[in-house]
Scaffold this active site. Structure first.
Site, PDB file in Angstrom:
ATOM      1  N   THR A  60       0.836  -1.204   0.000  1.00 14.82           N
ATOM      2  CA  THR A  60       0.000   0.000   0.000  1.00 14.82           C
ATOM      3  C   THR A  60       0.869   1.251   0.000  1.00 14.82           C
ATOM      4  O   THR A  60       0.618   2.202  -0.753  1.00 14.82           O
ATOM      5  CB  THR A  60      -0.944   0.003   1.216  1.00 14.82           C
ATOM      6  OG1 THR A  60      -1.837  -1.104   1.119  1.00 14.82           O
ATOM      7  CG2 THR A  60      -1.747   1.297   1.288  1.00 14.82           C
ATOM      8  N   ASN A  98      -6.961  -9.542  -6.903  1.00  8.38           N
ATOM      9  CA  ASN A  98      -6.861 -10.243  -5.625  1.00  8.38           C
ATOM     10  C   ASN A  98      -8.063 -11.128  -5.330  1.00  8.38           C
ATOM     11  O   ASN A  98      -7.966 -12.060  -4.538  1.00  8.38           O
ATOM     12  CB  ASN A  98      -6.660  -9.238  -4.486  1.00  8.38           C
ATOM     13  CG  ASN A  98      -7.727  -8.155  -4.462  1.00  8.38           C
ATOM     14  OD1 ASN A  98      -7.892  -7.420  -5.441  1.00  8.38           O
ATOM     15  ND2 ASN A  98      -8.457  -8.060  -3.371  1.00  8.38           N
ATOM     16  N   CYS A 143     -19.984  -8.389   2.753  1.00  2.00           N
ATOM     17  CA  CYS A 143     -20.945  -8.477   3.863  1.00  2.00           C
ATOM     18  C   CYS A 143     -20.259  -8.618   5.214  1.00  2.00           C
ATOM     19  O   CYS A 143     -20.843  -8.289   6.240  1.00  2.00           O
ATOM     20  CB  CYS A 143     -21.938  -9.623   3.641  1.00  2.00           C
ATOM     21  SG  CYS A 143     -21.241 -11.160   3.062  1.00  2.00           S
TER      22      CYS A 143
END
Length: 405
Positions: free
Chosen positions: A77, A155, A329
């Protein structure tokens, strides 16, 4: 009482087991070799030499021309953020960035932030297999673009973008090209020296190094501005005292990957295909998402219609099986992941998308465990689904059926 160890860890795209050889190599740098690599005395010098060895090991794995092209970071990142922000600072007159709609949040969120600040972001769409709209990409390239940034492998699905060709197209327009290679590094051979790639991000914990260490490849001669300032480390390109033990571990992981990739990839691919074929044969109304012909060998994303991914994962976990969901979710959202939405996967299937990601430590026994348990889990959950009775006689989406060979 210690926690039970999972019988089948199939969540390697999230993180991997640290290879015992990597752990053995890094441990001395957490104890007796504690010197600061920037110090000129022998305590620092021996650590500095270890870091340079690691730099060469990373260089070798990705096929870079010079070890000086490797910048150590805390993670991918940071490396990705550095690449994109460096380009915008190096070319302040260029106010445009090109990327895809299915990127990792490291790229996605940064570009959304840049858009709010007035930059123009070209969001390139994908088709139902996750394949990039190359015509849209070509049209977006112009002298106004500071950088094009694309993941090499997705990914969630493992699908591959044609990165080498994309880098060459960017080069023709004098546009810097960055690739997030997190899900490719250590899984497929990489040769950046003749690729046209200017910048490449990778993360150690995705291929059996510990968390907290990554690297940014910076092609020699490419314009660059550091993200972190305040020290001379990494030749002034990334300030901050180096994570010596993590860097040494990253180097060893690269060395091991380089040595084993030709043997590991076919075996892992066979395990993945056996898992897919077994589930598709035993479970009706499911299909493989992504591009089965162009993907990394370790990743399979299977969408199970009329069930919730979170429920599948919880029941798998009760059987000692670790996987992950293609649905958001688990974060409290009722929406499927942005990748599934971008691919126009039907909502009835996108909610039940499960990612299985393998590694060189994955065994036949783990695959057998999933094949023995998961069909029953899906059947049980569908009995509770209000949509299943009406759809039970309907065939699975043929347009998403897997392709082998």
């Amino acid at each position: 009482m210690s926690e039970l160890k999972p019988l089948a860890y199939l969540d390697n795209n999230a993180t991997t087991q640290v290879d015992p050889k990597v752990l053995e190599t890094m441990l001395p740098y957490l104890s007796e070799h504690y010197g600061n690599p920037s110090s000129i005395h022998q305590f620092g010098e021996q650590v500095g030499k270890a870091l340079e060895l690691a730099r060469t090991q990373v260089q070798t794995m990705i096929g870079a021309s010079h070890s000086s092209e490797i910048i150590f970071t805390s993670c991918a990142t940071e490396a990705t953020t550095t690449a994109i922000m460096s380009a915008l600072e190096a070319f302040p007159q260029r106010k445009e960035v090109i990327t895809s709609v299915i990127e990792h949040p490291a790229t996605l969120d940064l570009c959304q932030t840049l858009a709010r600040k007035g930059y123009k972001i070209h969001w390139i769409e994908v088709d139902s297999r996750g394949r990039l709209d190359m015509e849209a990409y070509k049209k977006a390239l112009s002298p106004n673009v500071a950088i094009a940034s694309f993941m090499w492998a997705n990914n969630e699905t493992g699908s591959l973008f044609p990165i080498r060709g994309m880098a060459e197209l960017a080069k023709q327009h004098d546009v810097l090209f960055h690739t997030d290679a997190v899900q490719v590094a250590g899984k497929l051979p990489i040769q950046v020296a003749d690729s046209g790639i200017d910048l490449l991000s990778l993360s150690g914990h995705k291929f059996h190094a510990p968390k907290g260490v990554g690297a940014l490849y910076l092609r020699r001669g490419a314009k660059f501005r550091p993200l972190l300032r305040g020290g001379h480390q990494e030749r002034g390109r990334r300030a901050g005292t180096e994570n010596s033990s993590g860097i040494v571990a990253l180097g060893k992981a690269c060395e091991l990957a380089q040595l084993s990739i030709e043997q590991d990839s076919p075996r892992i691919s066979m395990l993945r295909d056996r898992l897919e074929q077994g589930l598709l044969a035993k479970v009706p109304n499911c299909f493989v998402t992504g591009d089965p012909r162009h993907r990394v060998p370790n990743t399979s994303n299977i969408a199970f219609e009329f069930v919730e991914g979170e429920s599948i994962l919880l029941m798998l976990d009760q059987h000692g099986i670790a996987a992950s969901s293609g649905s958001a979710c688990t974060s409290g959202s009722l929406e499927p992941s942005h990748v599934m939405r971008a691919m126009d996967i039907p909502y009835t299937a996108a909610h039940g998308a499960i990612r299985f990601s393998l590694s060189r430590f994955t065994t036949d026994t783990m695959i057998d465990q999933v094949l023995a348990v998961l069909p029953g889990i899906i059947a049980k959950l569908r009995m509770l689904s209000p949509y299943w009775d009406a759809a039970a006689d309907q065939p699975a989406q043929e347009s998403f059926s897997p392709v082998y060979g």
